[in-house]
Write an enzyme that holds these catalytic residues in place. Structure first.
Site, PDB file in Angstrom:
ATOM      1  N   GLU A 115       0.844  -1.196   0.000  1.00  0.00           N
ATOM      2  CA  GLU A 115       0.000   0.000   0.000  1.00  0.00           C
ATOM      3  C   GLU A 115       0.874   1.238   0.000  1.00  0.00           C
ATOM      4  OE1 GLU A 115      -2.406   2.572  -0.541  1.00  0.00           O
ATOM      5  OE2 GLU A 115      -3.482   0.683  -0.248  1.00  0.00           O
ATOM      6  N   GLY A 171     -24.292  13.728 -12.944  1.00  0.00           N
ATOM      7  CA  GLY A 171     -24.511  12.306 -12.707  1.00  0.00           C
ATOM      8  C   GLY A 171     -25.489  12.060 -11.578  1.00  0.00           C
ATOM      9  N   GLY A 193     -26.248   9.255  -9.982  1.00  0.00           N
ATOM     10  CA  GLY A 193     -26.029   7.965  -9.356  1.00  0.00           C
ATOM     11  C   GLY A 193     -25.796   8.094  -7.859  1.00  0.00           C
ATOM     12  N   LEU A 197     -25.762  11.712  -5.577  1.00  0.00           N
ATOM     13  CA  LEU A 197     -26.950  11.967  -4.761  1.00  0.00           C
ATOM     14  C   LEU A 197     -26.605  12.009  -3.280  1.00  0.00           C
ATOM     15  CD1 LEU A 197     -29.550   9.786  -6.688  1.00  0.00           C
ATOM     16  CD2 LEU A 197     -29.151  12.260  -6.855  1.00  0.00           C
ATOM     17  N   VAL A 241     -23.896  16.543 -20.905  1.00  0.00           N
ATOM     18  CA  VAL A 241     -22.950  17.619 -20.586  1.00  0.00           C
ATOM     19  C   VAL A 241     -21.919  17.729 -21.706  1.00  0.00           C
ATOM     20  CG1 VAL A 241     -21.122  18.333 -19.012  1.00  0.00           C
ATOM     21  CG2 VAL A 241     -23.271  17.440 -18.099  1.00  0.00           C
ATOM     22  N   GLY A 247     -19.456   7.971 -12.359  1.00  0.00           N
ATOM     23  CA  GLY A 247     -18.996   6.598 -12.207  1.00  0.00           C
ATOM     24  C   GLY A 247     -17.512   6.491 -11.910  1.00  0.00           C
ATOM     25  N   ALA A 266     -17.814  -2.109  -2.121  1.00  0.00           N
ATOM     26  CA  ALA A 266     -16.810  -2.551  -1.156  1.00  0.00           C
ATOM     27  C   ALA A 266     -17.098  -3.960  -0.655  1.00  0.00           C
ATOM     28  CB  ALA A 266     -16.753  -1.573   0.022  1.00  0.00           C
ATOM     29  N   HIS A 278     -41.910  -5.557  17.868  1.00  0.00           N
ATOM     30  CA  HIS A 278     -42.716  -4.340  17.722  1.00  0.00           C
ATOM     31  C   HIS A 278     -42.360  -3.355  18.835  1.00  0.00           C
ATOM     32  CE1 HIS A 278     -46.226  -1.809  16.983  1.00  0.00           C
ATOM     33  NE2 HIS A 278     -46.422  -1.807  18.300  1.00  0.00           N
TER      34      HIS A 278
END
Length: 462
Positions: A33, A176, A178, A182, A233, A268, A317, A441
């Site tokens: 990493e 976008g 998606g 949002l 766009v 995306g 993920a 409940h």
């Protein structure tokens, strides 16, 4: 030269879970990493920080919209933007630090730096080369953009930059409709920004059930988010402090412009598969940049595997985590299986949206006979008490066998409620099995039971 059974390249949800599972199964494991912290995009600049911001702004909304009605009187809270960003960073640090602890606990070596594969069985990190019987590429994905749109992470931002803005913008244009757009659009709308979403297709969240998508857009519009659908766009012209988005309506080719303080590009993500030397080794990569693998996550080159966003399938993920575990178990000689038909998707707005399995559109295209069980949260006592009665639970079941084929939830805690359906589908349950299971409940989960009842003789509270 260090010798390992497994070296995983990338420490995102797929990579770190894969490394931990390999170590649990007795394999000498290392993980490469290059970031300063473990956890990949998800923990550092994606899932975790965005959920912290969503939580903070949802609390702000509750205080502004509902506290007075509940008898909680007092001055409305103000936003300390620096403190909110500090809270977000603390959340990131706790989670990434937790992964580092798990690596130490499981005796996984963190090879710090960016990795490449110069030849089969070898991984180069910086000036050092390590050998491994098995190399797993878990390189993840990165934001995708559009032609004519240059991301500078200041005025024109990806999700990464949107989480680090120096101040709350007065006006944000989101390209976008998606999940990412949002969610982050909701964050800034709650903080007082004017938010306008431009989407190429004629609906938001295009992969979701059409009825859910329509209801979702109505609820977001009710919250003040504006939408322009069916718009392509053409470009973004940015200065140091402002931007202008030009777009063309697909139905009539009319051209329009809209100004913004910040433009969020959420069109995306794309797989990260270059820079590791895979092409030189002859590893097959698709035209979309995805590393090609078989059902056991093996590439066409012996000893090299790939998982997560870097390969085919939804960029989620939890999908990457499942593949990481399955890949590790396969290397260890076990016979794992990932059920791709039971992978849930969630949008963490308010209300939340979740789905698993088939949509009505899928079933109609397949020509499969099905029935729909639907229940509104307006009939749920807990939801009404908590100002969370918008939305519904929708269960799709086979018309003949009653077997659950899919579920779609828009409402409170939808991301948690969906897992009852996931477990049911994993065991091949019928809607009646859910309907006959006692639910506590008052809970939101009773709406799931009522939707299951609606697949039979009908719900009780509707």
């Amino acid at each position: 030269m260090a010798q390992y059974d497994v070296i995983v390249i990338g420490s995102g949800p797929g990579g770190y879970v894969c490394a931990i599972r390999c170590a649990q199964l007795g394999l000498k494991t290392a993980c490469v990493e290059g970031r300063e912290t473990l956890g990949g995009t998800c923990l550092n600049v994606g899932c975790i920080p965005s959920k912290a911001m969503l939580h903070a702004t949802e609390m702000l909304h509750e205080a502004e919209a509902n506290f007075a009605e509940m008898g909680l009187k007092g001055k409305s809270p103000s936003v300390d933007w620096k403190q909110m960003l500090s809270y977000k960073q603390k959340t990131i640090d706790q989670n990434t630090g937790g992964i580092e602890f798990l690596f130490k606990k499981n005796k996984i070596d963190w090879l710090k730096g960016w990795g490449s594969i110069p030849e089969k069985g070898k991984v180069k990190v910086g000036d050092e080369t390590h050998s491994a019987k098995h190399i797993i590429v878990a390189s993840g994905s990165e934001p995708a953009s559009l032609p004519g749109v240059e991301i500078d992470e200041t005025v024109v931002v990806s999700s990464t930059g949107a989480l680090e803005l120096s101040k709350v913008p007065k006006k944000m244009v989101v390209i976008g409709g998606g999940v990412i757009g949002l969610e982050l659009g909701s964050v800034y709308k709650r903080l007082g920004a004017e938010v306008h979403v431009i989407e190429f297709l004629d609906k938001i969240t295009p992969t979701m059930d059409e009825e859910v998508s329509r209801q979702f857009q109505k609820l977001l519009a009710k919250q003040g988010i504006e939408f322009t659908l069916g718009a392509a766009v053409q470009g973004v012209e940015a200065t140091k402090q402002k931007a202008k988005v030009s777009y063309k309506m697909r139905k009539d080719d009319s051209e329009h412009e809209i100004d913004a303080d910040v433009v969020l590009v959420s069109t995306g993500r794309k797989p990260v598969s270059k820079g590791f030397g895979l092409e030189d080794l002859g590893v097959e990569i698709s035209e979309r940049g995805q590393i090609k693998t078989d059902d056991h996550y093996r590439t066409n080159v012996e000893g090299i595997y790939a998982i997560g966003d870097a390969i085919d399938g939804p960029m989620l993920a939890h999908k990457a985590e499942d593949e990481g575990m399955a890949c590790a178990e396969g290397i260890a000689g076990q016979h794992p299986h990932v059920n791709y038909g039971v992978i849930p998707s969630v949008i963490y707005t308010h209300p939340e949206v979740s789905m698993v399995g088939r949509t009505e559109q899928d079933l109609k295209e397949e020509g499969r006979e099905y029935k729909v069980g639907k229940f509104s949260f307006m009939g749920n006592g807990r939801a009404k008490a908590n100002f969370a009665a918008d939305g519904f639970v929708k269960i799709l079941a086979d018309k003949t066998t009653d077997r659950v084929l899919g579920a779609h939830i828009i409402g409170p805690m939808a991301g948690d409620l969906i897992h009852e359906i996931c477990v049911a589908m994993e065991f091949g349950a019928a809607a009646e099995d859910i309907a006959r299971t006692c639910h506590a409940h008052p809970t939101y989960s009773e709406a799931v039971r009522e939707a299951a009842l609606a697949c039979g003789d009908g719900p009780i509270h509707s």
